[in-house]
Write an enzyme that holds these catalytic residues in place. Sequence first.
Site, PDB file in Angstrom:
ATOM      1  N   ASP A 169      -6.948  -5.988   4.491  1.00 49.35           N
ATOM      2  CA  ASP A 169      -5.844  -4.489   4.253  1.00 49.35           C
ATOM      3  C   ASP A 169      -6.165  -4.369   5.886  1.00 49.35           C
ATOM      4  O   ASP A 169      -7.303  -3.874   6.325  1.00 49.35           O
ATOM      5  CB  ASP A 169      -6.683  -3.543   3.626  1.00 49.35           C
ATOM      6  CG  ASP A 169      -5.993  -2.086   3.206  1.00 49.35           C
ATOM      7  OD1 ASP A 169      -5.400  -2.052   3.903  1.00 49.35           O
ATOM      8  OD2 ASP A 169      -6.356  -1.380   2.342  1.00 49.35           O
TER       9      ASP A 169
ATOM     10  N   HIS B  82      -8.139   1.308  -4.295  1.00 48.30           N
ATOM     11  CA  HIS B  82      -8.982   0.816  -3.089  1.00 48.30           C
ATOM     12  C   HIS B  82      -9.889   2.630  -2.918  1.00 48.30           C
ATOM     13  O   HIS B  82      -9.334   3.140  -2.021  1.00 48.30           O
ATOM     14  CB  HIS B  82      -8.196   0.433  -2.546  1.00 48.30           C
ATOM     15  CG  HIS B  82      -9.479   0.389  -0.465  1.00 48.30           C
ATOM     16  ND1 HIS B  82      -9.446   0.358   0.197  1.00 48.30           N
ATOM     17  CD2 HIS B  82     -10.917   0.180  -0.650  1.00 48.30           C
ATOM     18  CE1 HIS B  82     -10.048   0.432   0.823  1.00 48.30           C
ATOM     19  NE2 HIS B  82     -11.168   0.027   1.175  1.00 48.30           N
TER      20      HIS B  82
ATOM     21  N   MET C  48     -12.621   4.753  -0.825  1.00 43.36           N
ATOM     22  CA  MET C  48     -12.573   4.849   0.297  1.00 43.36           C
ATOM     23  C   MET C  48     -13.316   6.509   0.470  1.00 43.36           C
ATOM     24  O   MET C  48     -12.761   6.924   0.621  1.00 43.36           O
ATOM     25  CB  MET C  48     -12.412   5.232   0.929  1.00 43.36           C
ATOM     26  CG  MET C  48     -11.036   3.856   1.519  1.00 43.36           C
ATOM     27  SD  MET C  48      -9.871   3.540   2.518  1.00 43.36           S
ATOM     28  CE  MET C  48      -8.485   3.980   1.298  1.00 43.36           C
TER      29      MET C  48
ATOM     30  N   HIS D 137      -1.316  -1.409  -4.572  1.00 44.57           N
ATOM     31  CA  HIS D 137      -2.643  -1.341  -3.629  1.00 44.57           C
ATOM     32  C   HIS D 137      -2.516   0.400  -3.673  1.00 44.57           C
ATOM     33  O   HIS D 137      -1.879   1.182  -3.073  1.00 44.57           O
ATOM     34  CB  HIS D 137      -2.691  -1.707  -1.842  1.00 44.57           C
ATOM     35  CG  HIS D 137      -3.675  -1.278  -1.741  1.00 44.57           C
ATOM     36  ND1 HIS D 137      -5.488  -2.679  -1.856  1.00 44.57           N
ATOM     37  CD2 HIS D 137      -4.145  -0.490  -0.952  1.00 44.57           C
ATOM     38  CE1 HIS D 137      -6.427  -2.050  -1.252  1.00 44.57           C
ATOM     39  NE2 HIS D 137      -5.774  -0.518  -0.514  1.00 44.57           N
TER      40      HIS D 137
ATOM     41  N   MET E 210     -11.951  -5.095   5.356  1.00 40.46           N
ATOM     42  CA  MET E 210     -11.031  -4.845   6.481  1.00 40.46           C
ATOM     43  C   MET E 210     -10.326  -5.318   7.620  1.00 40.46           C
ATOM     44  O   MET E 210     -11.382  -5.060   8.539  1.00 40.46           O
ATOM     45  CB  MET E 210     -11.810  -3.143   6.380  1.00 40.46           C
ATOM     46  CG  MET E 210     -11.933  -2.302   4.858  1.00 40.46           C
ATOM     47  SD  MET E 210     -10.226  -2.332   4.376  1.00 40.46           S
ATOM     48  CE  MET E 210      -9.735  -0.562   5.597  1.00 40.46           C
TER      49      MET E 210
ATOM     50  N   SER F 105       0.744  -0.667   0.047  1.00 39.21           N
ATOM     51  CA  SER F 105       0.340  -0.002   0.133  1.00 39.21           C
ATOM     52  C   SER F 105       0.819   1.167  -0.009  1.00 39.21           C
ATOM     53  O   SER F 105       1.432   0.863   0.791  1.00 39.21           O
ATOM     54  CB  SER F 105      -0.884   0.240   1.167  1.00 39.21           C
ATOM     55  OG  SER F 105      -1.681   0.988   1.141  1.00 39.21           O
TER      56      SER F 105
ATOM     57  N   MET G  31      -8.826   8.445  -1.062  1.00 41.28           N
ATOM     58  CA  MET G  31      -9.776   8.694   0.303  1.00 41.28           C
ATOM     59  C   MET G  31     -10.385  10.168  -0.194  1.00 41.28           C
ATOM     60  O   MET G  31      -9.217  11.204  -0.700  1.00 41.28           O
ATOM     61  CB  MET G  31      -8.552   8.300   1.884  1.00 41.28           C
ATOM     62  CG  MET G  31      -8.153   7.761   1.725  1.00 41.28           C
ATOM     63  SD  MET G  31      -7.395   7.919   3.274  1.00 41.28           S
ATOM     64  CE  MET G  31      -7.168   6.145   3.559  1.00 41.28           C
TER      65      MET G  31
ATOM     66  N   ASP H 256      -4.691   3.201  -2.665  1.00 39.66           N
ATOM     67  CA  ASP H 256      -5.476   3.964  -1.178  1.00 39.66           C
ATOM     68  C   ASP H 256      -6.199   5.876  -1.909  1.00 39.66           C
ATOM     69  O   ASP H 256      -5.921   6.592  -1.685  1.00 39.66           O
ATOM     70  CB  ASP H 256      -5.537   3.799  -0.600  1.00 39.66           C
ATOM     71  CG  ASP H 256      -5.735   2.619   0.780  1.00 39.66           C
ATOM     72  OD1 ASP H 256      -6.526   2.294   0.392  1.00 39.66           O
ATOM     73  OD2 ASP H 256      -4.507   2.794   1.812  1.00 39.66           O
TER      74      ASP H 256
END
Length: 227
Positions: A175, A66, A68, A33, A137, A8, A37, A35
């Site tokens: 994760d 991913h 979010m 990975h 998660m 990540s 957000m 993220d």
Amino acid sequence: MEYQLCPSILAADFWRLGEEIDEVEKAGVKWLHIDIMDGRFVPTISMGVPVVASLRKYTSLFFDVHIMAEEPAHLIRDFARAGADMITVHGEACLHLDRTIGLIHEQGCKAGVAINPATPLSMLENILELADMILIMTVNPGFGGQKYIDYCTEKVRRLRKMAEEREISLDIQVDGGINRETIHTVLDAGANVIVAGSAVFGGDIRENVNILKGIIEEYEDSAGMRR
């Protein structure tokens, strides 16, 4: 079923991001990975489409994006165009989850569905056959460096059993709080895609990758022998 270590980049040094991605790639990693957000679904903001598009020019690694964000459907086309290979959305954030999964597939990407630690597996019952991957998660999303939540182990185990009972070839990703100790726990429970942030980017990156990949490969070999 293939096993993957998925570093990540949220835990990477962004001043040296290209160099550190190069390090994990040279160490034999195939997935990355990323993220995303929004500061609403989770309390922090990370990165967006321009970062993904820039990285895509730099590496051919499999981009596991991913998201979010609240109602993430409006972001999917842009991240697909930027170079995502897998787009994972949170079941809690989607009003029409099956439609969102379909939209991801329409863009030519694999589709993942994530659920938070306290979200029951029952949310996934009607979409399990539609998703390519489920992300359990193992911390509450929004920050790196958190401690693994123990009760998530049973969720992973029950999800693997659900997939086997339905004869679904399903990737199960975990994760949050994954390190050299907890990785054994999630592998034993049935996870096969392992996200690790600080455990990869904290210290000697190549050494960290080699240790974690070694654990995964040893488990994969023993699982193959048991079959």
